[in-house]
Design a protein around this motif. Structure first.
Motif, PDB file in Angstrom:
ATOM      1  N   GLU A 101       0.796  -1.115   0.067  1.00 56.35           N
ATOM      2  CA  GLU A 101      -0.175   0.136  -0.157  1.00 56.35           C
ATOM      3  C   GLU A 101       0.720   1.369   0.006  1.00 56.35           C
ATOM      4  N   GLY A 102       2.236   0.978  -0.121  1.00 57.45           N
ATOM      5  CA  GLY A 102       3.169   2.460  -0.033  1.00 57.45           C
ATOM      6  C   GLY A 102       2.880   3.161   1.191  1.00 57.45           C
ATOM      7  N   PHE A 103       2.880   2.529   2.499  1.00 54.42           N
ATOM      8  CA  PHE A 103       2.776   2.950   3.808  1.00 54.42           C
ATOM      9  C   PHE A 103       3.411   4.072   3.966  1.00 54.42           C
ATOM     10  N   ILE A 104       2.909   5.317   4.256  1.00 58.51           N
ATOM     11  CA  ILE A 104       3.682   6.589   4.954  1.00 58.51           C
ATOM     12  C   ILE A 104       3.383   6.902   6.267  1.00 58.51           C
ATOM     13  N   TRP A 105       4.522   6.947   6.972  1.00 60.02           N
ATOM     14  CA  TRP A 105       4.660   7.747   8.299  1.00 60.02           C
ATOM     15  C   TRP A 105       3.764   9.037   8.478  1.00 60.02           C
ATOM     16  N   ASP A 106       2.717   9.197   8.815  1.00 58.28           N
ATOM     17  CA  ASP A 106       2.255  10.840   8.792  1.00 58.28           C
ATOM     18  C   ASP A 106       1.190  10.659  10.141  1.00 58.28           C
ATOM     19  N   ALA A 107       0.288  11.877  10.189  1.00 54.92           N
ATOM     20  CA  ALA A 107      -0.775  11.752  11.268  1.00 54.92           C
ATOM     21  C   ALA A 107      -1.838  10.673  11.029  1.00 54.92           C
ATOM     22  N   LEU A 108      -2.157  10.503   9.737  1.00 52.49           N
ATOM     23  CA  LEU A 108      -3.161   9.664   9.460  1.00 52.49           C
ATOM     24  C   LEU A 108      -2.720   7.982   9.684  1.00 52.49           C
ATOM     25  N   SER A 109      -1.393   7.776   9.775  1.00 52.33           N
ATOM     26  CA  SER A 109      -1.170   6.382  10.116  1.00 52.33           C
ATOM     27  C   SER A 109      -0.725   6.279  11.334  1.00 52.33           C
TER      28      SER A 109
END
Length: 354
Positions: A101-109
């Protein structure tokens, strides 16, 4: 190309043969030197379970024995392995999700990561409790208190995931102010109730012990699952087709079944001594709780992937990060409670030994 494939199949075949031989190697080597399991009358009353008459590990052995008992047949083996396999499944599923899923570390995650951490925490604490609690009376209390800390952590991790990814707008409009604070307080109360019941009551356990355990945990679950229940009802009324809702329904179904087997000593009540190693109620509770966790994980991952617009329109990064800090505050509070009662138990045991 065909040669490479055949070589791979051959390697896998050899590996499978080695895995099949592993239990026999243990039995002929390390496990052969380990103490045999004993009957209920051979262990202190604290370690005995109703209607479980054999398969107990002797107390006061070295730590190596209890760790190696992971590969021994005893009445806690299934409890350990069910949650160990679920923990591995959670790790592998989340790894696959991150890679695809192309995980990105941000507020959403952040809430998702905390939910995964909470799931692994409760599973690990449960594994350690069932694997190591037979060492001594103090170890028994210590690891079960740790288990209760893990449960409350998982409760609040689930609440975060449901709040940020799974809630319907109509539910959010009414509950956003009190949901997370309430979930945190009830999560702590759940830990307090379980730890106090373990500290206060001795076998044979009175009904009040079960009430102290079930009531706070039940209230925490009712609040934590409320956004999911509301969404399921709305989806049913609107006749929507949402795969995540199906998985959410499945997690509730599995949880209800697991709760029954946690509360009632069946089927061992009807077959005393017949479910000592495999088949007693707590093992069935573990099995269905594991299925509940895996269903919930799938639902949360689907919601995370498909409902970004709900997150971005409701929550700001700063408020989300501040809310997620309460996750670690809850761990500190529950761990402090467990440690305090452990010290009380330690003092009581020391007085008994004088």
């Amino acid at each position: 190309m065909t040669t490479v494939i055949l070589e791979c199949i051959s390697t896998l075949s050899i590996s499978a043969q080695q895995l099949r031989r592993f239990p026999k190697l243990l039995e002929s080597g390390l496990l052969k030197e380990m103490p045999s399991t004993v009957k209920d009358q051979d262990v202190p009353n604290l370690f005995r379970e109703p209607y479980i008459q054999a398969g107990y590990r002797p107390t006061d052995q070295n730590w190596k024995y209890y760790f190696l008992s992971l590969f021994q047949k005893h009445n806690e083996s299934v409890n350990v392995w069910t949650h160990l396999l679920v923990a591995l499944a959670v790790l592998l599923r989340f790894r696959a999700f991150v890679e695809t899923e192309g995980f990105i570390w941000d507020a959403l995650s952040i809430p998702l990561v905390l939910y995964i951490l909470a799931s692994l925490t409760y599973l690990t604490c449960s594994i350690l409790a069932h694997l190591l609690q037979s060492k001594s009376e103090l170890a028994h209390y210590t690891f079960y208190f740790m288990d209760y800390v893990g449960v409350s952590t998982y409760q609040y991790g689930s609440a975060l995931a449901h709040y940020y990814y799974s809630s319907h707008q109509a539910w959010y409009d009414k509950a956003w102010m009190f949901f997370l604070p309430g979930a945190a307080v009830l999560g702590w109360m759940s830990c307090v109730g379980c730890c106090y019941a373990k500290y206060r009551y001795n076998r044979p356990y009175p009904v009040m012990r079960k009430i102290c355990q079930v009531v706070p945990a039940g209230l925490a679950y009712i609040l934590d699952i409320s956004p999911v229940v509301h969404r399921i009802i709305v989806c049913h009324v609107e006749d929507c087709s949402d795969r995540a809702v199906w998985y959410h329904s499945l997690q509730i179904f599995f949880f209800v079944i697991s709760s029954y087997f946690f509360s009632c000593p069946v089927p061992e009540k009807f077959f005393p001594g017949g479910c000592d190693i495999v088949g007693h109620g707590h093992q069935i509770f573990h099995l269905f709780l594991g299925l509940c966790t895996l269903s919930q994980l799938e639902a949360v991952l689907l919601d995370y992937r498909t409902r970004h617009e709900h997150f971005t329109t409701r929550y700001g990064p700063t408020l989300t990060q501040a809310s997620c800090l309460s996750f670690f505050l809850l761990i500190v509070c529950t761990a402090s409670t467990a440690y305090y009662l452990r010290q009380k138990i330690k003092q009581k045991l020391e007085k008994k030994d004088l």
